[in-house]
Design an enzyme around this catalytic site. Structure first.
Site, PDB file in Angstrom:
ATOM      1  N   CYS A 149       0.844  -1.198   0.000  1.00 56.10           N
ATOM      2  CA  CYS A 149       0.000   0.000   0.000  1.00 56.10           C
ATOM      3  C   CYS A 149       0.878   1.246   0.000  1.00 56.10           C
ATOM      4  O   CYS A 149       1.808   1.367   0.796  1.00 56.10           O
ATOM      5  CB  CYS A 149      -0.909  -0.009   1.228  1.00 56.10           C
ATOM      6  SG  CYS A 149      -1.905   1.489   1.382  1.00 56.10           S
ATOM      7  N   PHE A 150       0.578   2.195  -0.881  1.00 54.80           N
ATOM      8  CA  PHE A 150       1.497   3.315  -1.074  1.00 54.80           C
ATOM      9  C   PHE A 150       1.452   4.382   0.017  1.00 54.80           C
ATOM     10  O   PHE A 150       2.307   5.254   0.073  1.00 54.80           O
ATOM     11  CB  PHE A 150       1.343   3.960  -2.451  1.00 54.80           C
ATOM     12  CG  PHE A 150      -0.050   4.295  -2.921  1.00 54.80           C
ATOM     13  CD1 PHE A 150      -1.103   4.537  -2.039  1.00 54.80           C
ATOM     14  CD2 PHE A 150      -0.315   4.388  -4.280  1.00 54.80           C
ATOM     15  CE1 PHE A 150      -2.373   4.864  -2.493  1.00 54.80           C
ATOM     16  CE2 PHE A 150      -1.587   4.712  -4.758  1.00 54.80           C
ATOM     17  CZ  PHE A 150      -2.617   4.952  -3.853  1.00 54.80           C
TER      18      PHE A 150
END
Length: 221
Positions: A35-36
């Site tokens: 997840c960024f």
């Protein structure tokens, strides 16, 4: 490759950014680390990282969005000061801060998207050295970046957006340059728990923001 345009005159909001090198003075790196939101905060707190943005890359479809990602991956893209960081040093941060040993679904895969052949060779050597050092198979892909698509505004500086009184003030101050703000990158990292106490004190001492905003930042750190 899309990126946020930066004003260059000293009257712009970015003149408040102590580390605001112009894009031509920086180098760029793009990493997929799950997840960024987390990598955005991780790198944003680092001295010598000038700007961060999150987006989608590594796929073949055009103009992906969060709800129509197709074969792209969530990535963080950073602009950094090459006098303070080498690409090898950035890769060590990558290896130390995500799961590189396990295959993930495409959206969250581990991938290094090099911006040129030289960086790709550095990444491949670093990956091989990691495998030798740990005795484990490294699932991380190393590829050349083709296209980076900036994610929707609500994904940019996500941790900072969980403190609306601060994020709203900075968005009003920076306008379209909010994502490109070094201050926003630092505070996004600090709110997520990254950065040293000295870093936090030094930055807060330089910010010309309303007392209620400063107090809320201090309360969260």
């Amino acid at each position: 490759m899309p990126s946020t345009a930066l004003p260059t005159d000293q009257s712009s909001p970015l003149a408040r950014d102590a580390d605001a090198l112009l894009p031509a003075e920086t180098e760029m790196a793009t990493f997929g680390m799950g997840c960024f939101w987390g990598p955005d905060a991780l790198f944003g707190a680092r001295e010598g990282v000038v700007r961060t943005r999150v987006g989608y890359a590594g796929g073949t479809s055009r103009n992906p969005t969060y709800y129509a990602l197709d074969d792209h991956t969530e990535v963080v893209q950073i602009e950094y000061d090459p006098d303070q960081w080498t690409y090898d040093e950035l890769l060590e941060v990558v290896w130390a801060n995500h799961n590189w040993a396990t295959e993930q679904k495409r959206q969250y895969r581990s991938v290094i998207l090099a911006h040129d052949d030289t960086k790709r060779a550095i990444a491949e050597r670093s990956r091989a050295a990691l495998a030798d050092r740990t005795g484990q198979s490294v699932a991380t892909a190393v590829e050349i970046l083709d296209q980076f698509y900036e994610a929707e505004d609500y994904h940019q500086k996500y941790e900072l957006r969980t403190v609306p009184v601060v994020a709203d003030e900075l968005e009003a101050l920076y306008g379209d340059a909010f994502t490109a703000s070094t201050v926003a990158a630092r505070l996004n990292g600090f709110v997520a728990g990254y950065g040293s106490a000295d870093q936090r004190r030094e930055l807060l001492a330089t910010l010309d923001l309303p007392p209620v905003v400063i107090d809320e930042i201090r309360r969260r750190l």
